[in-house]
Design a protein around this motif. Structure first.
Motif, PDB file in Angstrom:
ATOM      1  N   LYS A 306       0.832  -1.204   0.000  1.00 58.51           N
ATOM      2  CA  LYS A 306       0.000   0.000   0.000  1.00 58.51           C
ATOM      3  C   LYS A 306       0.868   1.257   0.000  1.00 58.51           C
ATOM      4  O   LYS A 306       0.539   2.258  -0.671  1.00 58.51           O
ATOM      5  CB  LYS A 306      -0.939  -0.004   1.205  1.00 58.51           C
ATOM      6  N   GLU A 309       2.238   1.698  -3.468  1.00 57.54           N
ATOM      7  CA  GLU A 309       1.207   2.146  -4.404  1.00 57.54           C
ATOM      8  C   GLU A 309       0.877   3.624  -4.215  1.00 57.54           C
ATOM      9  O   GLU A 309       0.444   4.294  -5.156  1.00 57.54           O
ATOM     10  CB  GLU A 309      -0.068   1.318  -4.203  1.00 57.54           C
ATOM     11  N   THR A 310       1.072   4.128  -2.998  1.00 56.56           N
ATOM     12  CA  THR A 310       0.661   5.494  -2.666  1.00 56.56           C
ATOM     13  C   THR A 310       1.752   6.509  -2.945  1.00 56.56           C
ATOM     14  O   THR A 310       1.488   7.583  -3.509  1.00 56.56           O
ATOM     15  CB  THR A 310       0.243   5.577  -1.177  1.00 56.56           C
ATOM     16  N   LYS A 312       4.752   8.122  -4.779  1.00 59.07           N
ATOM     17  CA  LYS A 312       5.174   8.077  -6.181  1.00 59.07           C
ATOM     18  C   LYS A 312       6.666   7.805  -6.349  1.00 59.07           C
ATOM     19  O   LYS A 312       7.081   7.108  -7.276  1.00 59.07           O
ATOM     20  CB  LYS A 312       4.797   9.384  -6.868  1.00 59.07           C
ATOM     21  N   ASP A 337      -3.876  10.862   5.278  1.00 57.92           N
ATOM     22  CA  ASP A 337      -3.053  11.323   4.159  1.00 57.92           C
ATOM     23  C   ASP A 337      -1.562  11.417   4.497  1.00 57.92           C
ATOM     24  O   ASP A 337      -0.848  12.253   3.923  1.00 57.92           O
ATOM     25  CB  ASP A 337      -3.534  12.685   3.652  1.00 57.92           C
ATOM     26  N   TYR A 339       1.013   9.083   3.971  1.00 59.57           N
ATOM     27  CA  TYR A 339       1.874   8.674   2.855  1.00 59.57           C
ATOM     28  C   TYR A 339       1.661   9.563   1.628  1.00 59.57           C
ATOM     29  O   TYR A 339       2.604   9.876   0.893  1.00 59.57           O
ATOM     30  CB  TYR A 339       1.630   7.199   2.515  1.00 59.57           C
ATOM     31  N   GLN A 340       0.439  10.021   1.422  1.00 57.48           N
ATOM     32  CA  GLN A 340       0.156  10.914   0.296  1.00 57.48           C
ATOM     33  C   GLN A 340       0.936  12.226   0.400  1.00 57.48           C
ATOM     34  O   GLN A 340       1.266  12.858  -0.617  1.00 57.48           O
ATOM     35  CB  GLN A 340      -1.346  11.219   0.225  1.00 57.48           C
ATOM     36  N   ASN A 343       4.056  12.964  -1.587  1.00 59.09           N
ATOM     37  CA  ASN A 343       3.941  13.292  -3.016  1.00 59.09           C
ATOM     38  C   ASN A 343       3.913  14.803  -3.255  1.00 59.09           C
ATOM     39  O   ASN A 343       3.914  15.248  -4.407  1.00 59.09           O
ATOM     40  CB  ASN A 343       2.675  12.664  -3.609  1.00 59.09           C
TER      41      ASN A 343
END
Length: 546
Positions: A306, A309-310, A312, A337, A339-340, A343
């Motif tokens: 996961k 995938e999250t 980049k 949010d 791990y997001q 990005n």
């Protein structure tokens, strides 16, 4: 003041240290039983953890409807939680409401930190930071398992020209990071909550990560009135299930072992849990997550996928993925949010495993010979957990025994509630209790009910002191070690084992057998007249072991 225990040499029956969840409930229970109480709180108001921890993103990681008191049906019905996981201001408002609704605030002395407590013949002499002394028959440490912040100890910090803050002592008025370069040291639960919020406002955020942590999405959202009505209609059953659940949280369903299942079947369960959100659905996706290495690896691999995938950037994703300890062996974090956030163009991760912090300079942090410029430093470095708030007080028991010295080989307390050589001293969620392995509010309620029922028993039987023995302390510590050794918790270096504090002896501090088993053991001892504890009859010189 008239003592319920017949002593003319005390001011109150009970001194309570701390006015958070534990201290407030203990005050309520003690007053219901007719005991005289003084509460000392270092802060300017009630709230404990939720008074001190005002950093951006601070919120509970147990669902609000469960992270709350169960002792009053009226309180349950009248309070409406706005979110699935309440933020710090709402939890603090709730605790202030509880204090006012049950008229508890008048028993609390604020801005008063207990600096020492020493046992004398009739009880405890308590001394505070304001110089006040109080004599009490009993003393209860409701000071919290995560309330003694680790102090930043980095070479060069005194030279830093910017501002620096510890998350556990964040200014109540907040910190304006707009247009500033922020460095965050630490990626445990607090850092994982704070980093996404800081990144929204700062010009740039540099995250200094020593050890990556597993984190799962909270899936936080507003609670509808229909949901609240449904919960309130079934609160009684929900609370009963929570009290008998290992983690103090009502299970959605009874988990089955993961070992007999295929990898595909396990992943299917985990996918559903990931979408639902929160820690329990993955920690207890299978009954053997923390005991079967193969099942645990499936969960760990799932979370690592996961992350990949999250995030980049593959190198950043790899650095964020834990690989050297089992899933759940450190506190499982719950995020929004997190791990997001990596990005974002204004967020950078510095992996300290290959390039540890060398020093702090006037303008930033040096790692691997590279200086990272920052204007604000945020230390999310955690706590001296479970025992730290106790050892920072001068606790002196019978015959001058010092708690720090007695615990030199590692913290130990019978049931996590009493320590040999410290008569009439009780701990809430102390070392050897479930403490932090689940819903601390449910855990604290169990401890406080046991303690106050004990006080009521002592009064009814004209007992002046109760204390455990070194034999009981050692036996319980051995049992805690034995239970912990059957799990994967002990495979990680963490604050669960005290290894985040230099010089602290390694011992798995919480009881890993679950609240349900722990409750049964506590009740069995109480039902047998506090079997094994030393009880001293009032105005009698001889002591008897029941």
């Amino acid at each position: 003041m008239n003592s319920q225990f017949g002593s003319d040499n005390v001011d109150v029956d009970l001194v309570i240290v701390g006015a958070g969840f534990s201290g407030l409930y203990l005050t309520y229970r003690a007053k219901q039983l007719g005991f005289s109480v003084r509460v000392f709180e270092a802060g300017t108001s009630v709230g404990g953890t939720w008074y001190w921890n005002t950093y951006p993103g601070a919120r509970c990681d147990v669902e609000s409807i469960d992270y709350s008191f169960s002792f009053s049906e009226e309180l349950q019905q009248e309070w409406n939680w706005s979110e699935r996981y309440a933020a710090q201001p709402e939890i603090l408002a709730y605790l202030n409401h509880v204090a006012d609704r049950f008229d508890l605030r008048r028993h609390v002395t604020f801005n008063s930190r207990v600096t020492s407590a020493e046992f004398f013949d009739d009880g405890w002499l308590i001394t505070t930071s304001t110089g006040e002394t109080v004599r009490s028959t009993f003393c209860v440490m409701a000071s919290g398992g995560l309330s003694a912040p680790k102090k930043p100890d980095f070479e060069g910090l005194d030279d830093f020209r910017g501002e620096w803050f510890h998350t556990a002592r964040w200014p109540a008025e907040g910190v304006d990071v707009r247009g500033k370069r922020v460095g965050v040291i630490g990626t445990g639960s607090t850092g994982i909550q704070a980093i996404p919020q800081l990144a929204k406002n700062a010009e740039h955020v540099t995250v200094f990560q020593r050890t990556p942590n597993y984190s799962v999405p909270a899936r936080n959202r507003p609670l509808s009135q229909d949901e609240l009505n449904e919960v309130k209609a079934t609160y009684s059953d929900r609370r009963a299930r929570a009290r008998r659940a290992p983690s103090g949280v009502p299970p959605v369903s009874a988990p089955e072992p993961g070992a007999p299942l295929s990898e595909e079947q396990r992943v299917s369960v985990l996918e559903a849990g990931w979408e639902f959100g929160g820690a329990p659905v993955l920690l207890r996706a299978f009954s053997d997550v923390m005991t079967d290495a193969g099942v645990n690896k499936t969960v760990g691999d799932f979370v690592r996928r996961k992350i990949a995938e999250t995030v980049k950037d593959p190198a950043t994703a790899k650095a964020l993925a834990p690989t050297d300890y089992p899933f759940g062996a450190k506190r499982l974090c719950v995020d929004t949010d997190y791990y997001q956030t990596y990005n974002r163009d204004n967020v950078e991760l510095v992996d300290l495993r290959g390039n540890p912090i060398e020093r702090i300079t006037a303008d930033g942090v040096v790692c691997g010979g590279i200086e990272h410029k920052v204007d604000v430093l945020v230390f999310a470095i955690g706590f001296d957990a479970i025992s730290g708030a106790l050892t920072e007080i001068d606790l002196i028991g019978r015959d001058g025994r010092q708690l720090r010295e007695y615990w030199r080989g590692g913290p130990k307390a019978t049931l996590g509630v009493q320590v040999a050589g410290f008569p009439n001293l009780f701990l809430v969620n102390g070392p050897g209790s479930p403490a932090v392995l689940g819903n601390v509010v449910t855990f604290a309620e169990q401890h406080i009910e046991w303690i106050t029922e004990c006080l009521d028993y002592l009064r009814a039987h004209s007992i002046s002191t109760i204390e455990t023995t070194e034999e009981l302390d050692d036996g319980w510590a051995a049992h805690v070690d034995e239970v912990g050794a059957t799990t994967l918790y002990v495979k990680a270096k963490s604050w669960y084992t005290g290894e985040n504090v230099p010089g602290k002896p390694r011992r798995f501090l919480p009881y890993a057998g679950g609240l349900d088993v722990f409750r049964d053991k506590c009740d069995e001892i109480a039902n047998k007249g506090y079997e094994g504890f030393v009880l001293t009859p009032a105005r009698a010189e001889a002591t008897s072991t029941v």
